[in-house]
Design an enzyme around this catalytic site. Structure first.
Site, mmCIF file in Angstrom:
data_model
loop_
_atom_site.group_PDB
_atom_site.id
_atom_site.type_symbol
_atom_site.label_atom_id
_atom_site.label_comp_id
_atom_site.label_asym_id
_atom_site.label_seq_id
_atom_site.Cartn_x
_atom_site.Cartn_y
_atom_site.Cartn_z
ATOM 1 N N ASN A 79 0.807 -1.215 0.000
ATOM 2 C CA ASN A 79 0.000 0.000 0.000
ATOM 3 C C ASN A 79 0.841 1.266 0.000
ATOM 4 O O ASN A 79 0.305 2.359 -0.177
ATOM 5 C CB ASN A 79 -0.959 -0.013 1.188
ATOM 6 C CG ASN A 79 -2.060 -1.032 1.014
ATOM 7 O OD1 ASN A 79 -3.007 -0.818 0.281
ATOM 8 N ND2 ASN A 79 -1.920 -2.178 1.675
ATOM 9 N N LYS A 197 3.703 -12.483 7.493
ATOM 10 C CA LYS A 197 2.470 -11.779 7.146
ATOM 11 C C LYS A 197 1.842 -12.534 5.991
ATOM 12 O O LYS A 197 2.420 -12.624 4.907
ATOM 13 C CB LYS A 197 2.743 -10.332 6.729
ATOM 14 C CG LYS A 197 1.470 -9.610 6.265
ATOM 15 C CD LYS A 197 1.769 -8.344 5.506
ATOM 16 C CE LYS A 197 0.461 -7.762 4.938
ATOM 17 N NZ LYS A 197 0.698 -6.601 4.055
ATOM 18 N N GLY A 223 -2.868 -10.648 6.996
ATOM 19 C CA GLY A 223 -2.537 -9.580 6.058
ATOM 20 C C GLY A 223 -3.711 -8.739 5.645
ATOM 21 O O GLY A 223 -3.610 -7.960 4.689
ATOM 22 N N VAL A 240 -1.531 -6.899 9.706
ATOM 23 C CA VAL A 240 -1.084 -5.762 8.906
ATOM 24 C C VAL A 240 -2.236 -5.463 7.963
ATOM 25 O O VAL A 240 -2.464 -6.203 6.997
ATOM 26 C CB VAL A 240 0.205 -6.079 8.131
ATOM 27 C CG1 VAL A 240 0.647 -4.871 7.305
ATOM 28 C CG2 VAL A 240 1.315 -6.505 9.086
#
Length: 328
Positions: A79, A197, A223, A240
């Site tokens: 991101n 993750k 994730g 995350v």
């Protein structure tokens, strides 16, 4: 090694990396492992209209994130549009975040590159910039050859060299490649690899990994906020979550409900996060995340080309996904 020091101040960088090695000596030796449990937003990178990194708006976002009970921030993850940033930009963003963030908040820096050599060098630079750990995505350009043998070799080389602990990163939605379970199990035994993750969303797979690594001091992070509760229910220790850039307090609340065993309340909150989470991830992607950030008082701004802004119809659908769940 010459490439590693290109365009950086050599003495400062060497000293920073040496300090990082010393600071994380216990982690690398296996005598102490970095605890990564908790919630992390994989922060967006704000750009100006000319698509240059906007450090002023980044700092404004960081001031707000510092007040939310995150365990830390993931910087230069998917991101953060890391594939579109230069090496110098990637490192500088991490350096700025570490300087601005309270010391007790972890900075986990994306250091993954396509080659093992480049990933080793990037991990060293991220450690020198102040990262507490590095998040290493699976190399995928030659995905047909990225079997367990290749990936175990890659991550082992990176972890052997990294001055800070390594977190494995499997994101098949972007790479078209799952990090194989047997490779994760093997890598979990490395003293400098502390966790994974997993962004695939396959809870059976996540549960199997947690089960098969239970004898190791190895932690799994979901994730995505869309399956955060399910991941906690099978033994994950955090997440995350892109949605945490927008609804950070709510994602942290879901974490608290799961950790404290309040599953009915957790389920009610999880239901309300599924549609907005899907909208800013697999449905519309980073452009949607940045648009939603603007609605909630953060600086998202434009994406770097070739990513394009949402169409009017997409923005309307995005708003509906938030408003229909009571967030707007």
């Amino acid at each position: 090694m010459l490439a590693f020091f290109r365009n950086v101040r050599p003495i400062t960088c060497r000293r920073s990396v040496a300090a990082a090695w010393k600071r994380n000596k216990a982690h690398a030796s296996g005598t102490q492992r970095l605890d990564i449990r908790g919630i992390y937003p994989p922060i967006a990178t704000p750009f100006t209209e000319k698509e240059e990194v906007d450090y002023q708006k980044l700092n404004a976002n960081l001031e707000k994130y510092a007040k939310i009970p995150f365990r830390g921030l993931v910087v230069q993850g998917s991101n953060g549009e890391y594939p579109y940033l230069t090496v110098d930009e990637r490192v500088e963003v991490v350096r700025r975040v570490r300087q601005a963030l309270p010391r007790e908040k972890l900075v986990v820096a994306g250091s993954g590159c396509e080659s093992t050599m480049a990933t080793v060098q990037m991990s060293e630079q991220m450690a020198g910039a102040g990262a507490d750990a590095v998040l290493v995505v699976t190399p995928c350009f030659y995905r047909g050859r990225m079997d367990s043998r290749a990936l175990v070799h890659h991550y082992t080389k990176v972890a052997d060299s990294s001055p800070v602990p390594v977190v494995l990163y499997s994101v098949p939605g972007n790479t078209g490649l799952d990090l194989p379970v047997d490779a994760v199990v093997t890598l979990s035994q490395h003293p400098n690899i502390v966790g994974l993750k997993d962004s695939g969303g396959d809870i059976t797979r996540i549960a199997l990994i947690i089960h098969k690594t239970s004898s190791e001091d190895f932690q799994v992070l979901a994730g995505s906020a869309g399956f955060l509760m399910a991941a906690y229910s099978v033994g994950a220790v955090g997440g995350v979550c892109a949605l945490a850039n927008v609804l950070g307090r709510q994602v942290c609340q879901l974490e608290e409900l799961c950790v404290s065993g309040q599953w009915e309340a957790a389920k009610a909150l999880q239901y309300r996060l599924i549609e907005p989470n899907a909208a800013v991830t697999r449905k519309f992607g980073v452009a949607a995340l940045k648009q939603a950030m603007e609605w909630f008082g953060f600086h998202g701004g434009v994406c770097r080309s070739p990513l394009q802004p949402l169409s009017e119809a997409e923005a309307k659908a995005l708003r509906q996904d938030f408003s229909s769940n009571g967030w707007l």
